[in-house]
Design an enzyme around this catalytic site. Structure first.
Site, PDB file in Angstrom:
ATOM      1  N   GLU A 162      32.367  42.967  46.919  1.00 47.60           N
ATOM      2  CA  GLU A 162      32.965  44.157  46.290  1.00 47.60           C
ATOM      3  C   GLU A 162      34.425  44.295  46.690  1.00 47.60           C
ATOM      4  O   GLU A 162      34.814  43.875  47.787  1.00 47.60           O
ATOM      5  CB  GLU A 162      32.234  45.422  46.770  1.00 47.60           C
ATOM      6  CG  GLU A 162      30.835  45.590  46.218  1.00 47.60           C
ATOM      7  CD  GLU A 162      30.847  46.168  44.799  1.00 47.60           C
ATOM      8  OE1 GLU A 162      31.922  46.568  44.320  1.00 47.60           O
ATOM      9  OE2 GLU A 162      29.774  46.194  44.183  1.00 47.60           O
ATOM     10  N   ASP A 163      35.216  44.950  45.834  1.00 49.22           N
ATOM     11  CA  ASP A 163      36.598  45.241  46.195  1.00 49.22           C
ATOM     12  C   ASP A 163      36.688  46.463  47.106  1.00 49.22           C
ATOM     13  O   ASP A 163      37.258  46.415  48.183  1.00 49.22           O
ATOM     14  CB  ASP A 163      37.468  45.442  44.931  1.00 49.22           C
ATOM     15  CG  ASP A 163      36.893  46.465  43.948  1.00 49.22           C
ATOM     16  OD1 ASP A 163      35.768  46.979  44.165  1.00 49.22           O
ATOM     17  OD2 ASP A 163      37.576  46.762  42.943  1.00 49.22           O
ATOM     18  N   ASP A 198      33.799  53.483  47.339  1.00 52.08           N
ATOM     19  CA  ASP A 198      34.400  54.818  47.370  1.00 52.08           C
ATOM     20  C   ASP A 198      33.258  55.836  47.487  1.00 52.08           C
ATOM     21  O   ASP A 198      32.709  56.032  48.572  1.00 52.08           O
ATOM     22  CB  ASP A 198      35.226  54.941  46.075  1.00 52.08           C
ATOM     23  CG  ASP A 198      36.018  56.209  45.924  1.00 52.08           C
ATOM     24  OD1 ASP A 198      35.701  57.220  46.561  1.00 52.08           O
ATOM     25  OD2 ASP A 198      36.974  56.226  45.128  1.00 52.08           O
ATOM     26  N   ARG A 208      47.050  43.910  39.741  1.00 57.58           N
ATOM     27  CA  ARG A 208      45.991  43.092  40.355  1.00 57.58           C
ATOM     28  C   ARG A 208      46.563  41.873  41.079  1.00 57.58           C
ATOM     29  O   ARG A 208      45.988  41.353  42.026  1.00 57.58           O
ATOM     30  CB  ARG A 208      45.010  42.596  39.289  1.00 57.58           C
ATOM     31  CG  ARG A 208      44.173  43.688  38.638  1.00 57.58           C
ATOM     32  CD  ARG A 208      43.055  43.069  37.819  1.00 57.58           C
ATOM     33  NE  ARG A 208      42.442  44.014  36.906  1.00 57.58           N
ATOM     34  CZ  ARG A 208      41.457  44.846  37.224  1.00 57.58           C
ATOM     35  NH1 ARG A 208      40.989  44.872  38.447  1.00 57.58           N
ATOM     36  NH2 ARG A 208      40.956  45.665  36.317  1.00 57.58           N
TER      37      ARG A 208
HETATM   38  P1  5GP Z   1      32.537  54.243  43.632  1.00 55.39           P
HETATM   39  O1  5GP Z   1      31.434  54.103  42.641  1.00 55.39           O
HETATM   40  O2  5GP Z   1      32.146  53.776  45.025  1.00 55.39           O
HETATM   41  O3  5GP Z   1      33.102  55.624  43.658  1.00 55.39           O
HETATM   42  O4  5GP Z   1      33.742  53.371  43.107  1.00 55.39           O
HETATM   43  C1  5GP Z   1      33.771  51.991  43.238  1.00 55.39           C
HETATM   44  C2  5GP Z   1      34.698  51.388  42.220  1.00 55.39           C
HETATM   45  O5  5GP Z   1      35.749  52.290  41.846  1.00 55.39           O
HETATM   46  C3  5GP Z   1      35.411  50.188  42.804  1.00 55.39           C
HETATM   47  O6  5GP Z   1      34.693  48.993  42.568  1.00 55.39           O
HETATM   48  C4  5GP Z   1      36.755  50.217  42.085  1.00 55.39           C
HETATM   49  O7  5GP Z   1      36.644  49.536  40.849  1.00 55.39           O
HETATM   50  C5  5GP Z   1      37.002  51.676  41.826  1.00 55.39           C
HETATM   51  N1  5GP Z   1      37.852  52.300  42.864  1.00 55.39           N
HETATM   52  C6  5GP Z   1      37.481  53.196  43.804  1.00 55.39           C
HETATM   53  N2  5GP Z   1      38.517  53.550  44.576  1.00 55.39           N
HETATM   54  C7  5GP Z   1      39.583  52.836  44.114  1.00 55.39           C
HETATM   55  C8  5GP Z   1      40.957  52.738  44.528  1.00 55.39           C
HETATM   56  O8  5GP Z   1      41.442  53.368  45.455  1.00 55.39           O
HETATM   57  N3  5GP Z   1      41.733  51.883  43.782  1.00 55.39           N
HETATM   58  C9  5GP Z   1      41.263  51.154  42.732  1.00 55.39           C
HETATM   59  N4  5GP Z   1      42.128  50.362  42.091  1.00 55.39           N
HETATM   60  N5  5GP Z   1      39.980  51.221  42.334  1.00 55.39           N
HETATM   61  C10 5GP Z   1      39.149  52.045  43.027  1.00 55.39           C
END
Ligand code: 5GP
Length: 174
Positions: A95-96, A99, A161
Site C-alpha cells: 500500500e502507499d 489513512d 506521482r
Molecule cells: P483510507 O481509506 O485509509 O482513508 O485512504 C487510503 C487511500 O487514500 C490511499 O491508498 C490513498 O490513495 C489515499 N490517500 C490517503 N491519504 C492520502 C494523502 O495524504 N495523499 C494522497 N496522495 N493520497 C492519500
C-alpha cells in the site's frame, strides 16, 4: 503558485525500502509470496521494494478508489481485480498510505475471498492519527501527521506521482 515542502527525502525513502525488503526477505525465506500492489499510489514503492526482496515473488495488481482530490469519499470500490490465482498462496499487500483504514479493511476482506494461505500488509506511509477503523499493518515505512502528501507514487488529482520524495503542497499567495 504552488511550492512543495519535502517531508521524506529520496535518501530516507531508499534506506527504508531496503530495510523493509530485508525484513520481508527474512520473514518469507524459502516461501512463495504474491506481492499485490494497490494501484495507483503504490506502484513506485512496489517497483523499488520488490528489488530488495530475495524470497520467491510474483506480482499482481489490484485497484481501489475512494478519494477525489484530497478527500476520501468514504465508499471503497474495486476497479481492477487480481489476475493471478492466489488460492493457497501467501499475499503481501503493498500500500502507499493508510489513512482512515477503510480502503485497507475493504481490500483485505476482498482478498480473503480469494482463499489465500495468509495476507500481510506493507505500507510506505501510515497516517495513524486519522484512523477510523482498526486495521493490522505488518510493515510500515514512515508515520505521517495529518497532512495531504504527494510524490513517490502518490498524487494530487493525478499530478506529482513522479517525484522521488514525499512532499506537501504549500499554496503561496501572489
Ligand atoms: P483510507 O481509506 O485509509 O482513508 O485512504 C487510503 C487511500 O487514500 C490511499 O491508498 C490513498 O490513495 C489515499 N490517500 C490517503 N491519504 C492520502 C494523502 O495524504 N495523499 C494522497 N496522495 N493520497 C492519500
Amino acid at each position: 503558485m504552488e511550492k512543495i515542502a519535502t517531508i521524506v527525502t529520496k535518501d530516507e525513502i531508499q534506506r527504508k525500502v531496503a530495510e523493509l525488503g530485508s525484513l520481508i526477505s527474512v520473514d518469507y525465506k524459502d516461501r512463495d509470496v504474491v506481492l499485490v500492489c494497490n494501484l495507483k499510489g503504490a506502484f513506485i514503492f512496489l517497483a523499488d521494494l520488490c528489488r530488495h526482496i530475495t524470497a520467491r515473488i510474483s506480482i499482481d495488481f489490484i485497484a481501489t478508489t475512494s478519494y477525489k482530490g484530497t478527500r476520501s469519499t468514504g465508499t471503497v470500490r474495486i476497479i481492477k481485480d487480481l489476475k493471478l490465482d492466489v488460492r493457497g498462496k501467501h499475499i503481501l499487500l503493498v500500500e502507499d498510505i493508510v489513512d482512515t483504514g477503510y480502503t485497507l479493511d475493504y481490500t483485505m476482506k476482498y482478498l480473503a475471498l480469494h482463499g489465500p494461505e495468509s495476507i500481510r500488509v506493507c505500507t510506505l506511509l501510515d497516517k495513524r492519527c486519522k484512523r477510523e477503523i482498526d486495521v493490522n499493518i505488518d510493515y510500515i515505512g514512515f508515520e505521517v501527521s495529518d497532512r495531504f502528501v504527494i510524490g513517490y507514487g502518490l498524487d494530487y488529482d493525478e499530478r506529482f506521482r513522479e517525484l522521488d520524495y514525499i512532499g506537501e503542497i504549500i499554496q503561496e499567495e501572489n
